[in-house]
Design an enzyme around this catalytic site. Structure first.
Site, PDB file in Angstrom:
ATOM      1  N   HIS A  92       0.869  -1.189   0.000  1.00 18.60           N
ATOM      2  CA  HIS A  92       0.000   0.000   0.000  1.00 18.60           C
ATOM      3  C   HIS A  92       0.903   1.236   0.000  1.00 18.60           C
ATOM      4  CE1 HIS A  92      -3.875  -1.756   2.067  1.00 18.60           C
ATOM      5  NE2 HIS A  92      -4.125  -1.511   0.800  1.00 18.60           N
ATOM      6  N   CYS A 107      -2.598   2.959   9.051  1.00 12.43           N
ATOM      7  CA  CYS A 107      -3.613   1.993   8.614  1.00 12.43           C
ATOM      8  C   CYS A 107      -4.855   2.047   9.496  1.00 12.43           C
ATOM      9  CB  CYS A 107      -3.066   0.575   8.678  1.00 12.43           C
ATOM     10  SG  CYS A 107      -1.681   0.275   7.602  1.00 12.43           S
TER      11      CYS A 107
HETATM   12  N1  ARG Z   1      -4.219  -7.022   6.628  1.00 12.54           N
HETATM   13  C1  ARG Z   1      -4.569  -5.811   5.966  1.00 12.54           C
HETATM   14  C2  ARG Z   1      -4.496  -6.024   4.464  1.00 12.54           C
HETATM   15  O1  ARG Z   1      -3.580  -6.680   4.018  1.00 12.54           O
HETATM   16  C3  ARG Z   1      -3.688  -4.681   6.381  1.00 12.54           C
HETATM   17  C4  ARG Z   1      -4.100  -3.367   5.831  1.00 12.54           C
HETATM   18  C5  ARG Z   1      -3.180  -2.273   6.222  1.00 12.54           C
HETATM   19  N2  ARG Z   1      -3.742  -1.006   5.919  1.00 12.54           N
HETATM   20  C6  ARG Z   1      -3.090  -0.007   5.326  1.00 12.54           C
HETATM   21  N3  ARG Z   1      -3.698   1.121   5.207  1.00 12.54           N
HETATM   22  N4  ARG Z   1      -1.913  -0.173   4.812  1.00 12.54           N
HETATM   23  O2  ARG Z   1      -5.322  -5.552   3.725  1.00 12.54           O
END
Ligand code: ARG
Length: 277
Positions: A176, A270
């Site tokens: 991300h 996150c």
């Molecule tokens: N386990 C989640 C996923 O893989 C973590 C998300 C993390 N969020 C972020 N904004 N980077 O989607």
């Protein structure tokens, strides 16, 4: 020796968070998730609560989304939408395990009277979109390569009426945008160049010549997954090196412990969506 006097000014923010009561690592959709590693839910909630209190103590307003059983990643509230100028561009998750989170976010925004724009392209909200209001008149930075798809960048630009700069993520550990780049005030960013394609690194260097550059240790400690109000930078306590770099240019680092949520592949940012009027 030249001494630069940085005058950092905090701005009050409105955030959205979601309690990790139902947090677990039941599936693996990023390289950080290990379904065999135990998660201490009680400790997760404690650490998350400390983060929420930290934001409130800094003078910010925190809204809460009701967590839902069966949606263990809902604590990562940043992924549910992207809000700029009072308009909400909804998320459409890449993985079916998280798909139902989008409706919960939509219901929240609609109940609060926000203007909601439903997406037709795959995108994970603030996980892959960042807003820098005073850079080039108001710029949206957008990641693609792992979760959010390129057509969503154009859709976001049409929905929000702000220029969107597409950046290609190339390292699966940094799946991300918000684990590799963050706005540290209204005009500047911090980022880890290695997470981006060579061309995207060039674009970032052109747009943000004064950016703070993070290193390997910073990004691996989830240091870039931070939230800043323009002065106070709330970041993972493991990212001590990044805290020092930010302090050296006039920011005030506020470390928080989020060891449990790292097991899901996330940290401070996150867990927090910013509601921008
Ligand atoms: N386990 C989640 C996923 O893989 C973590 C998300 C993390 N969020 C972020 N904004 N980077 O989607």
């Amino acid at each position: 020796m030249v001494t630069v006097n940085h005058q950092r000014v905090p701005r009050k923010r409105t955030y959205l968070m979601c309690s990790p009561e139902h947090f677990a690592v039941e599936y693996a959709i990023n390289p950080w998730m290990d379904v065999t590693a135990p998660v201490d839910t009680e400790l997760t909630v404690k650490q998350w609560d400390r983060l929420r209190e930290t934001l409130v103590q800094l003078g910010h307003e925190v809204h809460l989304l009701t967590p839902e059983r069966g949606l263990p990643d809902m604590v990562y509230a940043a992924n549910g939408a992207f809000v700029v100028d009072g308009a909400v561009y909804g998320a459409q998750f890449k993985h079916e395990q998280r798909a139902a989170e989008a409706a919960a976010h939509r219901a929240f925004y609609e109940s609060q009277g926000w203007r909601f724009i439903a997406p037709s392209e795959t995108n994970e909200g603030e996980g892959d979109f960042a807003y820098v209001p005073e850079a080039h008149g108001g710029l949206i930075l957008a990641g693609h390569g792992f979760r959010t798809e390129l057509p969503a960048h154009a859709e976001a630009q049409e929905a929000l009426g702000r220029p969107v700069v597409s950046l290609r993520l190339v390292d699966p550990r940094f799946y991300h945008l918000d684990v590799a780049l963050a706005a540290i005030d209204d005009a500047n960013i911090v980022y880890f160049p290695g997470a981006f394609s060579a061309a995207s690194q060039k674009v970032l260097a052109q747009l943000f010549p004064d950016a703070v550059i993070a290193d390997d240790a910073d990004v691996m400690a989830f240091g870039l997954n931070l939230v800043s109000d323009g002065l106070n930078v709330v970041l993972n306590s493991e990212a001590a090196g990044l805290a020092e770099k930010l302090e050296a240019v006039g920011y005030h680092p506020v470390p928080v412990k989020l060891s449990e949520l790292k097991k899901g592949g996330g940290s401070v940012k996150c867990c927090i969506a910013e509601l921008r009027h």
